[in-house]
Structure formats: C-alpha cells, structure tokens
Design an enzyme around this catalytic site. Structure first.
Site, mmCIF file in Angstrom:
data_model
loop_
_atom_site.group_PDB
_atom_site.id
_atom_site.type_symbol
_atom_site.label_atom_id
_atom_site.label_comp_id
_atom_site.label_asym_id
_atom_site.label_seq_id
_atom_site.Cartn_x
_atom_site.Cartn_y
_atom_site.Cartn_z
ATOM 1 N N SER A 149 0.848 -1.188 0.000
ATOM 2 C CA SER A 149 0.000 0.000 0.000
ATOM 3 C C SER A 149 0.883 1.237 0.000
ATOM 4 O O SER A 149 2.121 1.144 -0.033
ATOM 5 C CB SER A 149 -0.913 0.006 1.234
ATOM 6 O OG SER A 149 -0.135 0.156 2.417
ATOM 7 N N LYS A 150 0.249 2.412 0.047
ATOM 8 C CA LYS A 150 0.991 3.671 -0.018
ATOM 9 C C LYS A 150 1.982 3.826 1.128
ATOM 10 O O LYS A 150 2.983 4.528 0.992
ATOM 11 C CB LYS A 150 0.016 4.845 -0.027
ATOM 12 C CG LYS A 150 -0.786 4.959 -1.321
ATOM 13 C CD LYS A 150 -1.709 6.164 -1.288
ATOM 14 C CE LYS A 150 -2.489 6.274 -2.590
ATOM 15 N NZ LYS A 150 -3.430 7.419 -2.584
ATOM 16 N N ARG A 151 1.710 3.169 2.252
ATOM 17 C CA ARG A 151 2.630 3.318 3.379
ATOM 18 C C ARG A 151 3.996 2.706 3.090
ATOM 19 O O ARG A 151 4.972 2.994 3.787
ATOM 20 C CB ARG A 151 2.028 2.692 4.647
ATOM 21 C CG ARG A 151 1.980 1.174 4.637
ATOM 22 C CD ARG A 151 1.469 0.619 5.954
ATOM 23 N NE ARG A 151 1.376 -0.822 5.932
ATOM 24 C CZ ARG A 151 0.343 -1.503 5.459
ATOM 25 N NH1 ARG A 151 -0.687 -0.850 4.951
ATOM 26 N NH2 ARG A 151 0.332 -2.822 5.475
ATOM 27 N N HIS A 152 4.071 1.862 2.070
ATOM 28 C CA HIS A 152 5.356 1.254 1.704
ATOM 29 C C HIS A 152 6.122 2.121 0.704
ATOM 30 O O HIS A 152 7.180 1.725 0.225
ATOM 31 C CB HIS A 152 5.118 -0.136 1.089
ATOM 32 C CG HIS A 152 4.521 -1.113 2.050
ATOM 33 N ND1 HIS A 152 3.218 -1.540 1.951
ATOM 34 C CD2 HIS A 152 5.041 -1.719 3.149
ATOM 35 C CE1 HIS A 152 2.970 -2.394 2.936
ATOM 36 N NE2 HIS A 152 4.043 -2.515 3.670
ATOM 37 N N GLY A 153 5.601 3.297 0.397
ATOM 38 C CA GLY A 153 6.252 4.160 -0.591
ATOM 39 C C GLY A 153 5.426 4.227 -1.861
ATOM 40 O O GLY A 153 4.227 3.965 -1.862
#
Length: 489
Positions: A252-256
């Site tokens: 997801s976006k939290r991984h970049g």
C-alpha cells in the site's frame, strides 16, 4: 496451443498501481509468448470514482512499461466497445436472458428488508445469506409487483452440487454451491454487478484465459455458474499471488510509491521495472534474473507462477535498475537522460553533437554508481556546471587539515605542467606531490575530490579530474584554497 485471448481490465478509480501492472504484464507476456491477443478493457462502471484522468494514467503506465494492447481504447478492435460503461445495454440483455432461461429471478426485497433478514439470521446463528423469499413468489405475485412497478433486482438462482475448476496456479479448487447465496447480477437501479458484467464481457470478447489476482478466487465459482447458465465455454483461470510489502502486509501507499508512473518520475527504467515485476511471483525455473523484454516473452509460462505471495523489495528494484542502466548503449542512455538534464538546467545540445565523445565518457564513468536515471544529474552535476556545490560535512572532514592550503597549491602547480591531462598523468602528478611534501596520498586525493566535485564520494578521482578538464580543475583548486584560507592567493 490455440492463440489465446487474454484481457487486463482495470477500474479507473486510481492510477495503475504495482499489483495491476504485474497482472497486466503477466497477461501481456502470455499473449506475446503464444502469438495471442492482449485486450485492454476499462471497467468504469463505478461512475462516482472513475475519471478520464485516471484512464489516461492507466494508459500512460502501460505505455511506459511497453505493454502495448492489441484491442482496446484508442486502438479499437472487433469486440468493442472497450469501456464497460458503453456496454451496459448488453449486460442488461444478458440479465434478461438469464431470467428467461430460469437461471435468475426478480428480487423485490428492499435494502431494509434484506438488512433485517440478515440480522435476524445472524442472531439465530445462521450465515446471513438471502433466504430466497422472491424465488418462491407465484406468477400472480410477480405480476402484481410488476404492475405496481415495485423496484426489483435480478438474482442468480444458484444450483445444488459442487463446482470444481483447475486453476493454472493453484491446481484443483472445489466449492460447494451450498455456501453460495443467490447473488445479485442486476441492481434495482439497472446497474449490473461485477459478476455479471465481467462474465458478459469476457464471453462476448471470446477471452480464453483469465489471469488475475488471488483476491478474485472467491468470485470464480459464481462466474463459472454464470458461464454454465449462458452455455458459454469456460476460460482457463490463473490466479496470481498478491504482492506484499517488506513487512509482509499487503502493498500500500505506506510502503512508498505504488503508482507505476511515480517510479517513472523517480528515474527507474521501464525495462528494469518489467524485469522486477515479472519475478514477483513467477520463476523461469533457472537462476537467470536479468531479462530483456524479448527474453521474458520467450521464457514466460503460467506454470512458473508461484502460489505464494511475493514481497516487494525496493532495494532489489534498485539493483535491477542499476543493471539495466549498465546495459544501455551510450547514445540510448543519453536520449533517456536528456529530459532529466533539461529539467535540471544542465543539458546542452553539444552533448549529442561536438562534445558527444566527452559526454559519453562522463556517462560511462557515472554508470556504476547510478541506480536510477536521476542519479546521473544528482551525482554528476559538477561535470556540467562551472560552480561547485560543497557538502559542508565533506569540507569539514577533508579541507581543514593543517598545511592543506600549500598542498593544494602544489598540486595545482604540478598539474599545470602536464603536457597530457589524462588519468594516468594526473595520478602520477598527485602522488609525486604527496611524496615530495611527505603527506599521505589519500589526504591529497580526498581534498582534491572535495575541491573538484564538492563531495566526499565520486567515481575514480583521476578519471574525474581528467574529464572535468584542466581549466575547471585549476579554477576549483584555487576556489578551494580560498575556501580554507583567509589569505589572498
């Protein structure tokens, strides 16, 4: 194998993300490997969340990856239209066909009725599935509701028994139909559900293989029932593993960055991204890791897809990018760098003209350290400008030694005597100064590097000095002397 027809069917509710790109790549590789057709279909029936901008973003992502489609938007084809929103009449006609054939029925239950039934069933310890109230209505009761124009959906009548399919990744999968409720295929507002629209379109577009994510496995039994009811041949199914982040949670976006075009903006090569994505969940059954696009096509097989989830490793992506950069011919690398250099205000047309030999030599020197295209501008800026941007930490560490002012002046004087300003001559001169002044060669080398590049790290110093050129090196050594000394030179 008969030439396959596969499809990638994204919803334009967001840009092309890594998981979608990997699915598109697998479909594309399979089609190209077997001389088949790769269809792009836009599933834009979620009107509130879909947008033309997102459609263009998806198309841009596919183009950047080099995944050309044989049929679809802006290409056309014999099975159009290729936007699902333009096919709604076909979906509704198929729902009517299911009702006429006795495979589906009208459901007049309101959302409030359904909620109450579900809560009552759950309170009684049941599964909360639809109780088939409307399936039991008599012809007279149905006619009465039709006359009063009671809103109604269309539900598929799930038959008894089990259904089995051979997944090309997971093997045999069997489901008991008793666990499938009579599902809605057409909502009361006339909008088809995913189950109906995807099957209707796949049937009409003659799709032979459905390659998609593991999260669709639960949809497959329902879709098989629809194929059977329509008397249509079943495609082969292949459900590919999900992509997880380094923390083993769904990417997801939290991984970049997860948007494909964000990786393009960060300077990754599309060949590297395709190579990296192909190996997320697929194996060529050899130790080979680096593949050109043609090599991927030649090696790809659905049987090589693993049933386990794949982990997205950013460091591995950088490694692939570095390796593919190293493979680029100088002229090709130069053309890819041109827009980046232009954006950084360091491009000159002479780099591909009168100064191309020098420019290509600089690129070859920078290549081993470049993981992305942006690195060439960031790490090599000192080659292309007259001014040096000093790293304060590098200055503090390497330009503050006692006596360094005189050492740099001696180096400048010695370099000025060279008849040939090449790496070997420069190295000999620097080491001669170090020996003559009883100073470690490493001390001079570090100081010269900071003076010439502004950094404490660079490619081989003597090659750098040679390519920066005699006049610029002289000016930078003098500037470094002024930087570390209050006395005029």
């Amino acid at each position: 194998m008969t030439a396959p027809r596969v499809r990638f069917a994204p919803s334009p509710t967001g840009y092309l993300h890594v998981g979608g790109a990997r699915t598109a790549l697998f479909n594309w590789l399979f089609a190209r490997r077997h001389g088949g057709v790769f269809v792009l279909r836009i599933e834009d029936t979620d009107v509130e969340r879909s947008s033309a901008e997102m459609v263009e973003g998806i198309l841009d992502g596919l183009r950047w990856l080099g995944l050309d489609w044989d049929e679809g938007p802006k290409v056309g084809g014999p099975y159009g239209p290729y936007f699902q929103s333009d096919r709604l009449d076909r979906h509704r006609a198929m729902a009517d066909r299911l009702v006429a054939g006795g495979h589906a029925y009208y459901c007049y239950c309101s959302s409030g009725d359904l909620k109450a039934k579900r809560e009552a069933a759950e309170k009684a310890g049941g599964a909360g599935r639809y109780d088939r109230t409307c399936c039991k209505l008599s012809s007279a009761e149905i006619a009465a509701r039709e006359r009063s124009r009671t809103p109604r959906a269309v539900r598929f009548r799930v038959p008894d028994g089990t259904r089995r399919f051979d997944d090309l990744v997971h093997g045999s999968i069997e489901v008991d139909c008793a666990h499938i409720e009579d599902f809605v295929v057409l909502r009361s507002d006339g909008q088809p559900t995913y189950q109906l629209s995807v099957v209707a379109d796949d049937v009409e577009m003659a799709i032979t293989h459905v390659v998609r994510g593991d999260d669709h496995i639960s949809n497959t039994p329902k879709q098989i029932l629809l194929y059977e009811a329509l008397g249509a041949p079943l495609p082969r199914f292949a459900h590919v593993p999900l992509i997880l982040g380094p923390d083993k949670k769904r990417l997801s976006k939290r991984h970049g960055a997860t948007s494909v075009m964000e990786y393009a903006r960060q300077g990754y090569l599309p060949e590297a991204m395709a190579n990296f994505l192909a190996l997320l969940g697929w194996s060529p059954r050899t130790d080979q890791e680096l593949f050109s696009r043609d090599e991927l096509v030649a090696a790809f097989a659905l049987e090589g897809i693993s049933g386990g989830n794949a982990v997205f490793n950013p460091e591995k992506l950088e490694w692939f990018s570095q390796q593919h950069i190293a493979r680029l011919a100088p002229d090709e690398l130069a053309m890819r760098l041109k827009p980046i250099f232009e954006a950084s205000a360091i491009w000159e047309d002479s780099f591909l003209g009168s100064r191309h030999a020098w420019f290509f030599s600089v690129l070859e020197l920078l290549k081993p350290r470049a993981r992305r295209l942006d690195d060439f501008a960031a790490q090599g800026r000192f080659f292309f400008t007259d001014t040096v941007e000093y790293d304060p930490a590098a200055v503090e560490k390497h330009l503050r030694e006692v006596g360094l002012r005189e050492h740099l002046l001696a180096v400048d004087a010695e370099l000025g005597t060279l008849s040939t300003f090449d790496a070997a001559s420069i190295e000999a001169a620097v080491r001669a100064v170090a020996g003559g002044r009883s100073v470690k060669a490493a001390t001079l080398i570090h100081a010269i590097r900071v003076a010439v590049t502004g950094k404490s790290v660079s490619p081989g110093l003597f090659e750098v000095v040679s390519l920066v050129g005699r006049e610029r090196v002289h000016a930078r050594l003098r500037a470094a002397v002024r930087l570390v000394s209050s006395r005029p030179v």
